[in-house]
Design an enzyme around this catalytic site. Sequence first.
Site, PDB file in Angstrom:
ATOM      1  N   ALA A  53      39.768  44.311  33.820  1.00  0.00           N
ATOM      2  CA  ALA A  53      38.462  43.862  33.331  1.00  0.00           C
ATOM      3  C   ALA A  53      37.313  44.338  34.229  1.00  0.00           C
ATOM      4  O   ALA A  53      36.274  44.761  33.743  1.00  0.00           O
ATOM      5  CB  ALA A  53      38.454  42.342  33.211  1.00  0.00           C
ATOM      6  N   ASP A 113      45.363  44.486  35.319  1.00  0.00           N
ATOM      7  CA  ASP A 113      44.425  43.760  34.465  1.00  0.00           C
ATOM      8  C   ASP A 113      43.057  44.233  34.936  1.00  0.00           C
ATOM      9  O   ASP A 113      42.575  43.856  36.003  1.00  0.00           O
ATOM     10  CB  ASP A 113      44.604  42.249  34.632  1.00  0.00           C
ATOM     11  CG  ASP A 113      43.556  41.459  33.860  1.00  0.00           C
ATOM     12  OD1 ASP A 113      42.585  42.071  33.381  1.00  0.00           O
ATOM     13  OD2 ASP A 113      43.690  40.231  33.770  1.00  0.00           O
ATOM     14  N   LYS A 140      33.556  43.331  30.126  1.00  0.00           N
ATOM     15  CA  LYS A 140      33.042  43.272  31.502  1.00  0.00           C
ATOM     16  C   LYS A 140      32.610  44.679  31.910  1.00  0.00           C
ATOM     17  O   LYS A 140      31.493  45.084  31.625  1.00  0.00           O
ATOM     18  CB  LYS A 140      34.122  42.730  32.450  1.00  0.00           C
ATOM     19  CG  LYS A 140      34.342  41.221  32.337  1.00  0.00           C
ATOM     20  CD  LYS A 140      35.341  40.865  31.294  1.00  0.00           C
ATOM     21  CE  LYS A 140      35.767  39.429  31.331  1.00  0.00           C
ATOM     22  NZ  LYS A 140      36.586  39.068  30.182  1.00  0.00           N
ATOM     23  N   HIS A 184      39.835  23.712  29.222  1.00  0.00           N
ATOM     24  CA  HIS A 184      38.443  23.680  29.693  1.00  0.00           C
ATOM     25  C   HIS A 184      37.428  24.008  28.607  1.00  0.00           C
ATOM     26  O   HIS A 184      36.295  23.560  28.658  1.00  0.00           O
ATOM     27  CB  HIS A 184      38.257  24.597  30.908  1.00  0.00           C
ATOM     28  CG  HIS A 184      38.528  26.037  30.637  1.00  0.00           C
ATOM     29  ND1 HIS A 184      39.788  26.522  30.366  1.00  0.00           N
ATOM     30  CD2 HIS A 184      37.705  27.109  30.574  1.00  0.00           C
ATOM     31  CE1 HIS A 184      39.725  27.825  30.170  1.00  0.00           C
ATOM     32  NE2 HIS A 184      38.468  28.208  30.281  1.00  0.00           N
ATOM     33  N   TYR A 203      38.885  53.902   8.151  1.00  0.00           N
ATOM     34  CA  TYR A 203      39.986  52.985   8.469  1.00  0.00           C
ATOM     35  C   TYR A 203      41.008  53.658   9.371  1.00  0.00           C
ATOM     36  O   TYR A 203      41.486  53.069  10.339  1.00  0.00           O
ATOM     37  CB  TYR A 203      40.675  52.510   7.178  1.00  0.00           C
ATOM     38  CG  TYR A 203      41.646  51.390   7.427  1.00  0.00           C
ATOM     39  CD1 TYR A 203      41.256  50.057   7.266  1.00  0.00           C
ATOM     40  CD2 TYR A 203      42.953  51.643   7.840  1.00  0.00           C
ATOM     41  CE1 TYR A 203      42.142  49.022   7.516  1.00  0.00           C
ATOM     42  CE2 TYR A 203      43.842  50.615   8.090  1.00  0.00           C
ATOM     43  CZ  TYR A 203      43.441  49.300   7.929  1.00  0.00           C
ATOM     44  OH  TYR A 203      44.308  48.274   8.177  1.00  0.00           O
ATOM     45  N   PHE A 246      44.586  35.642  35.455  1.00  0.00           N
ATOM     46  CA  PHE A 246      43.472  34.994  34.753  1.00  0.00           C
ATOM     47  C   PHE A 246      44.039  33.996  33.741  1.00  0.00           C
ATOM     48  O   PHE A 246      45.181  34.120  33.320  1.00  0.00           O
ATOM     49  CB  PHE A 246      42.596  36.050  34.066  1.00  0.00           C
ATOM     50  CG  PHE A 246      41.416  35.431  33.368  1.00  0.00           C
ATOM     51  CD1 PHE A 246      40.410  34.809  34.102  1.00  0.00           C
ATOM     52  CD2 PHE A 246      41.318  35.428  31.986  1.00  0.00           C
ATOM     53  CE1 PHE A 246      39.336  34.203  33.459  1.00  0.00           C
ATOM     54  CE2 PHE A 246      40.250  34.831  31.348  1.00  0.00           C
ATOM     55  CZ  PHE A 246      39.258  34.216  32.075  1.00  0.00           C
ATOM     56  N   ASP A 247      43.243  33.011  33.320  1.00  0.00           N
ATOM     57  CA  ASP A 247      43.805  31.925  32.489  1.00  0.00           C
ATOM     58  C   ASP A 247      44.395  32.400  31.164  1.00  0.00           C
ATOM     59  O   ASP A 247      45.426  31.898  30.738  1.00  0.00           O
ATOM     60  CB  ASP A 247      42.817  30.766  32.295  1.00  0.00           C
ATOM     61  CG  ASP A 247      41.464  31.186  31.767  1.00  0.00           C
ATOM     62  OD1 ASP A 247      41.142  32.370  31.888  1.00  0.00           O
ATOM     63  OD2 ASP A 247      40.721  30.342  31.251  1.00  0.00           O
TER      64      ASP A 247
HETATM   65  N1  F0G Z   1      41.469  39.309  32.478  1.00  0.00           N
HETATM   66  C1  F0G Z   1      40.479  38.926  33.283  1.00  0.00           C
HETATM   67  C2  F0G Z   1      40.554  39.224  34.742  1.00  0.00           C
HETATM   68  C3  F0G Z   1      39.384  38.238  32.763  1.00  0.00           C
HETATM   69  O1  F0G Z   1      38.402  37.846  33.589  1.00  0.00           O
HETATM   70  C4  F0G Z   1      39.337  37.982  31.376  1.00  0.00           C
HETATM   71  C5  F0G Z   1      38.222  37.258  30.785  1.00  0.00           C
HETATM   72  C6  F0G Z   1      40.391  38.416  30.573  1.00  0.00           C
HETATM   73  C7  F0G Z   1      41.449  39.080  31.153  1.00  0.00           C
HETATM   74  C8  F0G Z   1      40.409  38.171  29.085  1.00  0.00           C
HETATM   75  O2  F0G Z   1      39.515  38.988  28.455  1.00  0.00           O
HETATM   76  O3  F0G Z   1      37.797  37.453  27.442  1.00  0.00           O
HETATM   77  O4  F0G Z   1      38.036  39.825  26.704  1.00  0.00           O
HETATM   78  O5  F0G Z   1      39.744  38.165  26.110  1.00  0.00           O
HETATM   79  N2  F0G Z   1      37.370  36.645  31.445  1.00  0.00           N
HETATM   80  C9  F0G Z   1      36.178  36.012  30.961  1.00  0.00           C
HETATM   81  C10 F0G Z   1      35.525  35.280  32.094  1.00  0.00           C
HETATM   82  C11 F0G Z   1      36.323  35.197  29.741  1.00  0.00           C
HETATM   83  O6  F0G Z   1      34.562  34.543  31.833  1.00  0.00           O
HETATM   84  O7  F0G Z   1      35.923  35.455  33.258  1.00  0.00           O
HETATM   85  P1  F0G Z   1      38.727  38.571  27.108  1.00  0.00           P
END
Ligand code: F0G
Length: 458
Positions: free
Chosen positions: A216, A214, A257, A449, A72, A124-125
């Site tokens: 990813a 960010d 990713k 979406h 833990y 990102f969304d």
């Molecule tokens: N930032 C970027 C640029 C992303 O593409 C994503 C996720 C996230 C943050 C959030 O990360 O999913 O681990 O919580 N993108 C995925 C996509 C979902 O399909 O582009 P997460």
Amino acid sequence: MELPFAESWKIKMVEPIKKSTRAEREKWLKEAHYNVFQLKSEQVYIDCITDSGTGAMSDRQWAAMMMGDESYAGASSFFRLKDTITRITGFQYVIPTHQGRAAENVLFSHLVKAGAVVPGNSHFDTTKGHIESRKATALDCTIDEAKDTQLELPFKGNVDPKKLEKALAEHADKVPFIIVTVTNNTAGGQPVSMQNLREVRAIADKYKKRVILDSARFAENAYFIKTREKGYENKTIKEIVKEMFSLADGMTMSAKKDGIVNMGGFIATRHEDWYEGAKCFCIPFEGYLTYGGMNGRDMDALAVGLDENTEFDNLETRIKQVEYLAKRLDEFGIPYQRPAGGHAIFVDASRILTEIPKEEFPAQTLTIELYLEAGIRGCEIGYILADRDPVTRENRFGGLDLLRLCIPRRVYTNNHMDVIAVALKNVFDRRNQIKRGVRITWEAELMRHFTVQLERLG
Ligand code: F0G
């Protein structure tokens, strides 16, 4: 004769996938309210909905999982992950989280207050969601050229320094940080140049602001810097990555990713005050600081994944596959965001389904048509994903309307790419017969979406 290009790996384990009939797909999609997120994966033949958490781990990653320490507190897996992150990024403070949006949630809980303005390049969304849900504004400062899908630019994900400077001049006291997404997913997996990161740093320094990457797809971004930016051709990916992060103060990471794991994420920073602030939100939201939402074994797999995917051969194999699909689409004259991005092809639906008004969501319609054609699941990155304006509640039709075809890492072969290309060609060839789109019958207030329900018109 020059030897052709081939993958930098061979396949050790396979997972069967199944084809279906058009009649089956018609039925399944109707049951899913014409939302591909509502389909079951076994109803999909080739799944391009995302490159997130869908990659194939290597034998080294699976082996590392056996070394996972599930203690833990103080698990050795955490320290192996932390040391790898520090070695690759230069950031000494690390907080693991269960995925990227959790990293955003934890860090933004500390940094983003109501009324704040957060400038960046096409947030990102989930990033935008975590800003807007705190009654703050995500200000998009991406270069205008990113909106013209047919323009070929090497770094179409860049921040426009003029827009950023203006944002800071106007809102300096409200800006908690600048966020740069590498690569820029929403603009089409388009990279950001080192030169641009330097410009952002200079503006941030002028206004005494900090910069978050960010991250990813940071490794894919580094690949594009190596192959497209002058002066970087002889540098290793790891050297380039180090330089990218040297221009930032911290990062949020979706490890699903470029970490090539199925689940995981983290925050990393060079600033103790950010770490101390974020810590307080990690414990209640994610978990104790040395696991923060991840298993020990997953932290070990991630440490290996980060190391592997900051090597040129692995990235070259991946990005050349995306390019391969792009070349097939070129043969058929199918328009997409040019040049091909790092993780996906973004097909320009508004240039294909020209008869469908934007109120009937052309990219969603194209997503539906491609699934019905061959069981290939892409996803809409367009007007549905853009959500409504939080104030006016109007649909946001200002951006691009694209069908995204994500390529999972180390999963499909170029034969699969051929199937995708030909299926899309078949839809493209009958584009003039597709005259009506879809209508929303139910939607959530934020990030609609995923759960939106639709009805086909016509
Ligand atoms: N930032 C970027 C640029 C992303 O593409 C994503 C996720 C996230 C943050 C959030 O990360 O999913 O681990 O919580 N993108 C995925 C996509 C979902 O399909 O582009 P997460």
